[in-house]
Design an enzyme around this catalytic site. Structure first.
Site, short mmCIF file in Angstrom:
data_model
loop_
_atom_site.label_atom_id
_atom_site.label_comp_id
_atom_site.label_asym_id
_atom_site.label_seq_id
_atom_site.Cartn_x
_atom_site.Cartn_y
_atom_site.Cartn_z
CG ASP A 1 -47.94 -13.90 33.31
OD1 ASP A 1 -48.13 -12.71 33.02
OD2 ASP A 1 -48.41 -14.44 34.33
CG HIS B 1 -43.90 -37.23 22.65
ND1 HIS B 1 -44.43 -38.02 21.65
CD2 HIS B 1 -42.73 -36.76 22.16
CE1 HIS B 1 -43.60 -38.04 20.61
NE2 HIS B 1 -42.56 -37.30 20.89
CG HIS C 1 -39.07 -33.31 20.93
ND1 HIS C 1 -40.33 -32.91 20.58
CD2 HIS C 1 -38.98 -34.63 20.56
CE1 HIS C 1 -40.97 -33.91 20.01
NE2 HIS C 1 -40.19 -34.96 20.00
CG ASN D 1 -34.78 -34.85 22.23
OD1 ASN D 1 -34.93 -33.73 21.77
ND2 ASN D 1 -35.38 -35.91 21.72
CG HIS E 1 -44.05 -35.22 16.41
ND1 HIS E 1 -42.93 -35.26 15.61
CD2 HIS E 1 -43.66 -35.68 17.61
CE1 HIS E 1 -41.92 -35.76 16.31
NE2 HIS E 1 -42.34 -36.02 17.52
CE1 TYR F 1 -44.88 -11.84 38.63
CE2 TYR F 1 -42.65 -12.57 38.11
CZ TYR F 1 -43.88 -12.80 38.69
OH TYR F 1 -44.13 -14.00 39.34
#
Lengths: 231, 231, 231, 231
Positions: free
Chosen positions: D119, D96, D94, D28, D168, D226
């Protein structure tokens, strides 16, 4: 006259790229017409993107060019040595797929850790001896073939359609050029799974003879019961 | 009469390929119509590219063919044994996905190392015992099912919709054929992450019971609060 | 006047992305027109999706901008130092591909474990020394180039078209911008295979000088016999 | 009124899937309008394939729904706790992703092994403490946020836009929802490279402070050089 053979070998080369087992010109597939003693093979150094059926080269079992304007694969002498000694095979594939090549570079056979491998290969995937300096310096490609044949001894090549050449990469085969590519696909999977297996459990040994027999023989030979009956 | 079941099982088989969990014919998905005791399953040895809904075979719980001209998957007796014993499940999936198969080949259960796994599997993914020679030699596929059922003992299969068959590969299930495939997708991710976890930290243990409960139960059961309320 | 050079460098940058060796703006390819002493290089911080041929910047060997409205890559001083010292090269590529960068981060050279590498690189892929604080704090990008040149000593850069900068990532090169990218592709494969090789067999040493010579020299130099004869 | 925010958050969620960092509903992304104290976030349990801009939910900093007919992500209390404490951030992600989750599951911070990480991240990627049973059993998602905030102590979240929640998975952020996703992409690469680095050289330590400063500060802050000058 050789349109069908040339097309089959072309298709098998294309399949090798489609399966992501080659980049640039890093591989070659050949097929043989046993009745005429003619082999069709990929030309040397031609990238897969530029390959067309008419660029496939035809040679005899001594390597003489029968048809074709391009030089055949530099690995042709290896293919020929295998066809001369493994009379039951109809196609050969050479490539440098990532995981199978790791095992070849590590000079280790791939133990038969599971049924995925046992469905196609009747035992561990053998690795050749490291070639001697003499074998490398002259007739290298021919000697690569001899080294494979020596490693097989009396083993039936149709029951073990793959070998790892130490320090180099695999060769696979089958009853056709297409089958040789399928052997390479399965070898690459087998190699990937085997690397994970020894990482998880360094003590893991090969599966039992009973399980090897069950899976190999339910797909091959007279008592096979996997798949549909051929009519 | 069975169009819907056949289509659902066909779609689930296609999804298995789309998710890159099978090549060639290396897998099979089935689904059951509990009210009629009819199972729909992939035919044996048919590649996913050639599969069509009408090729799906219908069998009863004893394996008798009800509809279909092709032989059902050679793994059908395993599916039937699971349906007979795990009455709450609606679909079963078998495949040889790379990472889950590594764990099966290593004969190791996959510890529940994180919430990704806990969202779907209520604990470690179990591995069966290595099958005996007798179990392999006769009624192998039926005995594979018995071996899984024995491993589960009194465990609720809906709380643990996956198992690793030692030396072989996983079976997964769910309340439908589609759900069985989703279990396989998640199992493969879980297996991949677990391999990395033990590589980074070989001493890592499973997550706490409290965290397992929290994640599993926020998605499953009467107190679940993940997702939208079904209306 | 420089359309061709600019286009070649643009194409090589695009190829780098197509080969999945860069994300965002993590890389840069340059090419040199030796007769005019002009270098074409990717602009700094421009993502590959936004790159067009006219955004390629032209600089001379001292870094003065000849054509272009954008700032050249922040790594330009590294490229220039390599062009000033490696006079035989025609293009340079810098990127952070996953596996080659692992070796650079591990500060380890990649041993020549097999023929896949030997076909392109005449020995192990060298790694630079870790740069000193002084080298990092002032003229960092120039000093990166000096560090590479120092590591090469008298070595022929065309026989070893790749280097790993310790703690950082690789630079590769070739006789053109396109060839520099091909070197990066092969380096990444070599790095991937080498990691697997030492995982399978931690004691594995490099291939013999005889095998290295055979593979490198069958593709490069006056006695090469791989590929088609150039007419 | 909130069309722009909702669209930006929708786009960022889509990008997360396009970058192959989520499957199903496993992630999400949210964004905040600081002037109004309004957060836009993905709805709970909705798969990425079904997501549309109008399904994005708007909540205030206390979690009250301002607009939207769907329940917001079950992780909303974590996002809110981060927005309340990290006032400089504009978006949170968030997910996984496979490799970053391996490190989270291993409860290990990711050392800064190279410039690819430097970086974007000014040091090692931190990992939280394992949460206590009490923290898990009540207000779990809120406590996840508190656990992250506690781990950061006085650290500037804009210099370290990522954290691993032990057992997690990661949370990342940036000055917008899009930037939060970019942080996740780079974290996943960093995690992948770090795993390879410790496999090749288990003794490898992090890069020097001088190199970390050079790379981080050439891209961030008043002395950055940069990329192109913003006009």
């Amino acid at each position: 006259m050789y349109e069908e053979l040339r097309k089959a070998v072309y298709d098998a080369n294309v399949e090798l790229q489609k399966r992501e087992l080659v980049i640039y010109s890093w591989g070659n597939v050949s097929g043989i017409d046993h009745s005429r003693g003619v082999i069709a093979i990929k030309p040397s150094g031609v990238s897969y993107d530029e390959l067309t059926p008419d660029k496939i080269v035809l040679v005899d079992l001594d390597g003489n060019i029968i048809e074709g304007t391009l030089k055949p694969s530099s690995d042709t002498p290896t293919h020929l040595e295998l066809y001369r000694n493994f009379e039951s095979i109809g196609g050969i594939c050479h490539a440098h797929p990532t995981n199978a090549t790791m095992w070849a570079q590590a000079c280790r056979e791939i133990p038969c850790f599971g049924t995925t491998s046992a469905d196609y290969f009747y035992g561990s995937i053998p690795v050749t001896e490291v070639m001697t300096e003499d074998e490398i310096r002259s007739d290298y490609e021919l000697n690569t073939g001899k080294c494979i044949v020596r490693r097989f001894g009396g083993m039936d090549p149709m029951k073990m359609p793959a070998v790892l050449v130490a320090n180099h990469a695999p060769f696979t085969w089958g009853n056709s050029a297409a089958a040789a590519v399928e052997s390479m696909v399965v070898l690459e999977r087998t190699a990937t799974m085997a690397l994970g297996t020894i990482t998880i459990n360094p003590e893991q040994g090969p599966i039992s003879k009973a399980l090897l027999d069950k899976h190999y023989l339910r797909k091959h030979g007279k008592d096979a019961y996997y798949g549909q009956l051929e009519s």
